[in-house]
Design an enzyme around this catalytic site. Sequence first.
Site, short mmCIF file in Angstrom:
data_model
loop_
_atom_site.label_atom_id
_atom_site.label_comp_id
_atom_site.label_asym_id
_atom_site.label_seq_id
_atom_site.Cartn_x
_atom_site.Cartn_y
_atom_site.Cartn_z
N ARG A 65 0.83 -1.21 0.00
CA ARG A 65 0.00 0.00 0.00
C ARG A 65 0.86 1.26 0.00
NH1 ARG A 65 -3.86 2.64 4.22
NH2 ARG A 65 -5.40 3.62 2.83
N HIS A 69 0.60 4.31 -2.70
CA HIS A 69 0.38 5.70 -2.28
C HIS A 69 1.59 6.59 -2.59
CE1 HIS A 69 -3.20 4.99 0.69
NE2 HIS A 69 -3.36 4.36 -0.45
N ASN A 97 -3.64 8.50 4.46
CA ASN A 97 -2.52 7.86 5.17
C ASN A 97 -2.57 8.01 6.68
OD1 ASN A 97 -1.43 7.20 2.65
ND2 ASN A 97 -0.23 9.11 2.54
N HIS A 196 -5.97 -5.74 -2.78
CA HIS A 196 -6.83 -5.93 -1.60
C HIS A 196 -7.05 -7.41 -1.29
CE1 HIS A 196 -8.65 -1.60 -1.59
NE2 HIS A 196 -7.37 -1.63 -1.32
N ASP A 240 -10.13 -9.16 2.00
CA ASP A 240 -10.52 -10.44 1.38
C ASP A 240 -10.78 -11.41 2.52
OD1 ASP A 240 -10.63 -12.97 0.29
OD2 ASP A 240 -8.53 -13.00 -0.35
C1 HEM Z 1 -8.85 1.32 -6.27
C2 HEM Z 1 -8.77 2.25 -5.34
C3 HEM Z 1 -8.37 1.97 -3.93
C4 HEM Z 1 -9.00 2.43 -2.82
C5 HEM Z 1 -10.22 3.32 -2.78
C6 HEM Z 1 -8.30 1.89 -1.68
C7 HEM Z 1 -8.63 2.15 -0.36
C8 HEM Z 1 -8.12 1.45 0.72
C9 HEM Z 1 -8.57 1.59 2.09
C10 HEM Z 1 -9.65 2.56 2.57
C11 HEM Z 1 -7.89 0.70 2.84
C12 HEM Z 1 -8.03 0.46 4.34
C13 HEM Z 1 -7.16 1.43 5.11
C14 HEM Z 1 -7.47 1.44 6.60
O1 HEM Z 1 -8.58 1.10 6.99
O2 HEM Z 1 -6.56 1.84 7.38
C15 HEM Z 1 -6.98 0.02 1.97
C16 HEM Z 1 -6.11 -0.97 2.35
C17 HEM Z 1 -5.19 -1.55 1.53
N1 HEM Z 1 -4.93 -1.22 0.22
FE1 HEM Z 1 -6.09 -0.07 -0.94
N2 HEM Z 1 -7.26 1.13 -2.12
C18 HEM Z 1 -7.26 1.14 -3.48
C19 HEM Z 1 -6.33 0.53 -4.30
C20 HEM Z 1 -5.24 -0.17 -3.85
C21 HEM Z 1 -4.15 -0.61 -4.69
C22 HEM Z 1 -4.01 -0.29 -6.17
C23 HEM Z 1 -3.29 -1.29 -3.89
C24 HEM Z 1 -1.98 -1.96 -4.24
C25 HEM Z 1 -1.71 -2.43 -5.44
C26 HEM Z 1 -3.86 -1.31 -2.56
C27 HEM Z 1 -3.33 -1.96 -1.48
C28 HEM Z 1 -3.91 -2.00 -0.23
C29 HEM Z 1 -3.49 -2.90 0.82
C30 HEM Z 1 -2.41 -3.96 0.71
C31 HEM Z 1 -4.29 -2.62 1.93
C32 HEM Z 1 -4.24 -3.28 3.31
C33 HEM Z 1 -3.29 -2.50 4.22
C34 HEM Z 1 -3.30 -2.97 5.67
O3 HEM Z 1 -3.42 -4.17 5.96
O4 HEM Z 1 -3.17 -2.08 6.52
N3 HEM Z 1 -5.03 -0.59 -2.57
N4 HEM Z 1 -7.13 0.50 0.68
#
Ligand code: HEM
Length: 320
Positions: A65, A69, A97, A196, A240
């Site tokens: 992530r 970002h 962030n 995700h 997931d």
């Molecule tokens: C398509 C638009 C996307 C949106 C709106 C989005 C939004 C979010 C949000 C809201 C979270 C949870 C954060 C939290 O609750 O602290 C999250 C987690 C995450 N995102 Fe995305 N995301 C997007 C695309 C991506 C992409 C492109 C990647 C990497 C290729 C990614 C990787 C991750 C990962 C690995 C997590 C889990 C992080 C953790 O365990 O703390 N996301 N994302």
Amino acid sequence: MASPSSSMIHRLLLALSVVSAAVLVSGHLSPEFYAAKCPNLRNIVRSAMAEAVRQNPRNAAFVLRLFFHDCFVNGCDASILLDGTAAFASEKFANPNNNSAHGFELIDAIKARVEAECPATVSCADVLALSAHDGVASLGGPTWTVQLGRRDSVAAYQAAANREIPAPFNDLSKLISLFRDKGLSPRDMTALSGGHTIGLAQCSNFAAHIYNDCNADPSFVASRRRICSPDGGGNLAPIDSETPFRFDNAYYRGLVARRGLLHSDQELLNGGSQDALVRQYSADGEAFAGDFAAAMVKMGALSPRPGTTGEVRLKCSKLN
Ligand code: HEM
Ligand SMILES: *[C@@H]1O[C@H](CO)[C@@H](O)[C@H](O)[C@H]1NC(C)=O
């Protein structure tokens, strides 16, 4: 015919030097960039990430992530890793962030190991790109050729982070346009969202989906409501729910079952243009893995800084 051919060679050399200058200016990346200067780089990062993921598999999610970002804000230049200064505010506190992005200390620690072997040589942006790759691979995900040679920024861009990183309340057309602004297609967007398949999200980011949207599976909604009130908060759920720490295509099967956790997740399968692709990925893990890998290479090449601009930071959180 000696003189025409020598003038031809001359013109050819001139043309070649113009081409190579253009390549330098556009910021040329290569998998071999550190082959001579830091031959052990790949092993240093791979073993550090393997150890970190063994300690906590979520470290792979944190780092993936962070890379996303980083790349979406002024390109992949490690701008997200900088603490704030009098001259600029840190991206660490931008809305997407703040209290949500993690893994900064891990990247700082991996960078320190790299510095010990190869001082002032490898950029933080490249350390992050390699760490993201190795984290995905260590949870069973695809591998790809990691291009290297990025330079680190000399500023952070908090306002751009607020504007340009997608939010969980975005609808499909907004998601498509935010990725299109970075030169990434809707197909890239849907494949990259497969990131995700690993990691967790906080209730405050999915409460609106499970309380306000009516497109989710009722039993899924009921089980998530048990840990998440409409006011939000920090309780965590897997994005997931099938295999939260295995990098596979189960995320897409979840979307088909209408068990997407974030509003933005379920937007990918909600009667719109990405439905067919989501169904394909849900049935064909190889198709997803191939498209995800290709899209990571594309995202990883976002506006690399030209040849000698920026710097190779010694500590990722501070300017030199
Ligand atoms: C398509 C638009 C996307 C949106 C709106 C989005 C939004 C979010 C949000 C809201 C979270 C949870 C954060 C939290 O609750 O602290 C999250 C987690 C995450 N995102 Fe995305 N995301 C997007 C695309 C991506 C992409 C492109 C990647 C990497 C290729 C990614 C990787 C991750 C990962 C690995 C997590 C889990 C992080 C953790 O365990 O703390 N996301 N994302
Ligand atoms: C980041 O979150 C904290 C609460 O944990 C808040 O006090 C602070 O104002 C936030 N920072 C920004 C820049 O919004």
